[in-house]
Scaffold this motif. Structure first.
Motif, PDB file in Angstrom:
ATOM      1  N   PHE A 184      -6.773 -13.673  -0.223  1.00  0.00           N
ATOM      2  CA  PHE A 184      -6.433 -12.813  -1.356  1.00  0.00           C
ATOM      3  C   PHE A 184      -5.563 -11.690  -0.803  1.00  0.00           C
ATOM      4  O   PHE A 184      -5.855 -11.126   0.244  1.00  0.00           O
ATOM      5  N   TRP A 185      -4.459 -11.374  -1.507  1.00  0.00           N
ATOM      6  CA  TRP A 185      -3.540 -10.340  -1.026  1.00  0.00           C
ATOM      7  C   TRP A 185      -3.369  -9.249  -2.080  1.00  0.00           C
ATOM      8  O   TRP A 185      -3.313  -9.514  -3.273  1.00  0.00           O
ATOM      9  N   VAL A 186      -3.260  -8.004  -1.586  1.00  0.00           N
ATOM     10  CA  VAL A 186      -2.849  -6.873  -2.429  1.00  0.00           C
ATOM     11  C   VAL A 186      -1.606  -6.277  -1.775  1.00  0.00           C
ATOM     12  O   VAL A 186      -1.646  -5.875  -0.605  1.00  0.00           O
ATOM     13  N   ILE A 187      -0.507  -6.216  -2.523  1.00  0.00           N
ATOM     14  CA  ILE A 187       0.770  -5.765  -1.981  1.00  0.00           C
ATOM     15  C   ILE A 187       1.116  -4.395  -2.553  1.00  0.00           C
ATOM     16  O   ILE A 187       1.076  -4.192  -3.773  1.00  0.00           O
ATOM     17  N   THR A 188       1.460  -3.429  -1.678  1.00  0.00           N
ATOM     18  CA  THR A 188       1.947  -2.121  -2.107  1.00  0.00           C
ATOM     19  C   THR A 188       3.301  -1.866  -1.457  1.00  0.00           C
ATOM     20  O   THR A 188       3.807  -2.707  -0.713  1.00  0.00           O
ATOM     21  N   ASN A 189       3.883  -0.715  -1.719  1.00  0.00           N
ATOM     22  CA  ASN A 189       5.164  -0.377  -1.113  1.00  0.00           C
ATOM     23  C   ASN A 189       5.061  -0.149   0.396  1.00  0.00           C
ATOM     24  O   ASN A 189       6.079  -0.138   1.097  1.00  0.00           O
ATOM     25  N   ASP A 190       3.834   0.060   0.902  1.00  0.00           N
ATOM     26  CA  ASP A 190       3.643   0.386   2.314  1.00  0.00           C
ATOM     27  C   ASP A 190       3.073  -0.751   3.147  1.00  0.00           C
ATOM     28  O   ASP A 190       3.384  -0.869   4.330  1.00  0.00           O
ATOM     29  N   LEU A 191       2.231  -1.599   2.533  1.00  0.00           N
ATOM     30  CA  LEU A 191       1.522  -2.584   3.335  1.00  0.00           C
ATOM     31  C   LEU A 191       1.022  -3.743   2.488  1.00  0.00           C
ATOM     32  O   LEU A 191       1.127  -3.748   1.257  1.00  0.00           O
ATOM     33  N   GLU A 234     -14.486   2.044   7.230  1.00  0.00           N
ATOM     34  CA  GLU A 234     -13.254   2.584   7.796  1.00  0.00           C
ATOM     35  C   GLU A 234     -12.240   2.916   6.703  1.00  0.00           C
ATOM     36  O   GLU A 234     -12.273   2.344   5.613  1.00  0.00           O
ATOM     37  N   MET A 235     -11.348   3.840   7.025  1.00  0.00           N
ATOM     38  CA  MET A 235     -10.265   4.227   6.128  1.00  0.00           C
ATOM     39  C   MET A 235      -8.947   4.147   6.892  1.00  0.00           C
ATOM     40  O   MET A 235      -8.844   4.576   8.033  1.00  0.00           O
ATOM     41  N   VAL A 236      -7.926   3.566   6.247  1.00  0.00           N
ATOM     42  CA  VAL A 236      -6.583   3.510   6.811  1.00  0.00           C
ATOM     43  C   VAL A 236      -5.612   4.125   5.813  1.00  0.00           C
ATOM     44  O   VAL A 236      -5.675   3.850   4.613  1.00  0.00           O
ATOM     45  N   SER A 237      -4.745   4.987   6.319  1.00  0.00           N
ATOM     46  CA  SER A 237      -3.704   5.605   5.503  1.00  0.00           C
ATOM     47  C   SER A 237      -2.368   5.347   6.173  1.00  0.00           C
ATOM     48  O   SER A 237      -2.210   5.600   7.372  1.00  0.00           O
ATOM     49  N   PHE A 238      -1.394   4.815   5.405  1.00  0.00           N
ATOM     50  CA  PHE A 238      -0.085   4.515   5.989  1.00  0.00           C
ATOM     51  C   PHE A 238       1.024   4.816   4.988  1.00  0.00           C
ATOM     52  O   PHE A 238       0.933   4.487   3.810  1.00  0.00           O
ATOM     53  N   SER A 239       2.102   5.433   5.506  1.00  0.00           N
ATOM     54  CA  SER A 239       3.292   5.705   4.708  1.00  0.00           C
ATOM     55  C   SER A 239       4.480   5.000   5.341  1.00  0.00           C
ATOM     56  O   SER A 239       4.813   5.259   6.501  1.00  0.00           O
ATOM     57  N   SER A 242       7.344   7.691   6.111  1.00  0.00           N
ATOM     58  CA  SER A 242       7.237   8.526   7.321  1.00  0.00           C
ATOM     59  C   SER A 242       6.756   7.741   8.533  1.00  0.00           C
ATOM     60  O   SER A 242       6.759   8.250   9.646  1.00  0.00           O
ATOM     61  N   ASN A 243       6.328   6.491   8.312  1.00  0.00           N
ATOM     62  CA  ASN A 243       5.779   5.635   9.366  1.00  0.00           C
ATOM     63  C   ASN A 243       4.522   6.246   9.998  1.00  0.00           C
ATOM     64  O   ASN A 243       4.177   5.962  11.138  1.00  0.00           O
ATOM     65  N   GLU A 244       3.822   7.076   9.221  1.00  0.00           N
ATOM     66  CA  GLU A 244       2.616   7.745   9.710  1.00  0.00           C
ATOM     67  C   GLU A 244       1.389   6.892   9.421  1.00  0.00           C
ATOM     68  O   GLU A 244       1.157   6.452   8.287  1.00  0.00           O
ATOM     69  N   LEU A 245       0.576   6.629  10.463  1.00  0.00           N
ATOM     70  CA  LEU A 245      -0.617   5.803  10.338  1.00  0.00           C
ATOM     71  C   LEU A 245      -1.861   6.580  10.756  1.00  0.00           C
ATOM     72  O   LEU A 245      -1.885   7.212  11.813  1.00  0.00           O
TER      73      LEU A 245
END
Length: 337
Positions: A184-191, A234-239, A242-245
């Motif tokens: 199952f996939w969820v696609i956003t602008n970042d990942l 766990e929590m992951v945040s990615f832009s 800005s390429n910030e992870l």
């Protein structure tokens, strides 16, 4: 018991993992069905027919007859300033007019093809969108549950409901399919979030994507090509911009915001971030009488399906006063505190 009749055309067309194999979308599904075919060669003809239906059959091009083209052009040419000759058929017009003739025919065919393709794409895609302040519970065709927050949207192709595009915020309870391990996939602008069966939260606000995993395990594939695995808690945040992870364990000290079942859950979140959620969910604008009010921390649960109750709860938690005028929320000091 003989299961030979089980594997008919309808069986393959109704199996999502088979469709993934036919389209080459998933490595696990491709490996599974390639192996299955090696052990079941007597079903190759049915499988190939089903695959042709899934990916689309390539028909031989058929061109309209000259008479049909003449009839259609006799309607179109006068509209673009050309007149057909009464003495000579269109097939004997001068070379210059022949060029215009066939150019016009090409334009007509292209427009017809583009219109048909556009209508096909519209009817082949399912979209669910919420209004400001609206939360809806959805059940996808594969059995997956989705809670869609206000001012958010998911979309997917009808023949592949396990490939979701998300704008905004949603909570997923993915239905696992143990027989084929269908992903199952969820696609956003970042990942891209890749899962088998699990529960997780995705937020695409603030020009980044936040993912919090409650149960199971998921893989994240970022737009920059990197890949990481998440475990529960766990929590992951990615832009991508800005390429910030950020990849961390959610603890009591971790600032984060979640919503579920009509309630915001905040853990040491500054008031400005809480109010930003309201801006996006309800389509509001927030103003502050003093900048220091933005940094007041909030923890706990706040109802979010009723704006008045939500504002009252925030006022009580922060000791502020929030005035709603014309879709503008004015945050100011409360003299009582």
């Amino acid at each position: 018991m003989d299961n030979t009749n089980k594997f008919d055309l309808q069986y393959f067309l109704s199996d999502m993992s088979f469709k993934n194999w036919a389209k080459g979308l998933n490595k696990n599904d491709i490996a599974y069905w390639n192996s299955w075919l090696q052990h079941n060669p007597n079903h190759i003809e049915t499988v190939e027919n089903a695959k042709a239906i899934v990916v689309g059959i390539n028909f031989k091009p058929q061109f309209p007859s000259n008479e049909k083209v003449d009839q259609e052009l006799s309607k179109i040419l006068p509209k673009i300033g050309l007149k057909t000759s009464k003495k000579q058929p269109l097939t004997k017009i001068r070379p210059l007019n022949k060029t215009i003739y066939f150019s016009a025919a090409a334009v007509v065919l292209i427009l017809l093809s583009w219109t048909s393709l556009s209508l096909f794409n519209v009817h082949n895609t399912t979209t669910h969108k919420t209004n400001f302040g609206e939360i809806i519970d959805l059940k996808l065709p594969d059995g997956t549950s989705v809670v869609l927050n206000g001012n958010s949207e998911i979309s997917y192709e009808k023949d592949n409901p396990r490939f979701i595009n998300l704008k905004g915020e949603a909570y997923f309870r993915v239905k696992s399919i143990p027989s084929t391990n269908a992903k199952f996939w969820v696609i956003t602008n970042d990942l891209k979030v890749e899962v088998l069966g699990t529960q997780f939260h995705v937020n695409t606000r603030e020009q980044k994507t936040n993912v919090v995993l409650d149960e199971g395990s998921i893989h994240l594939e970022f737009k920059n090509g990197d890949v990481t695995k998440m475990i529960p808690g766990e929590m992951v945040s990615f832009s991508n911009k800005s390429n910030e992870l950020v990849h961390k364990k959610v603890t009591v000290e971790t600032p984060y915001a979640l919503w579920r079942g009509g309630t915001y859950s905040f853990n040491e979140i500054p008031l400005k971030e809480v109010m930003f959620n309201l801006e996006l969910t309800y389509g509001l604008e927030v103003r502050y009488s003093s900048n220091h009010l933005k940094d007041i921390p909030i923890s706990g649960g706040i109802p979010n399906q009723n704006l008045k109750i939500c504002i009252a709860a925030i006022e009580k938690a922060t000791g502020t006063r929030i005035i709603n005028k014309g879709n503008i929320l004015q945050v100011q000091e409360n003299p009582i505190y």
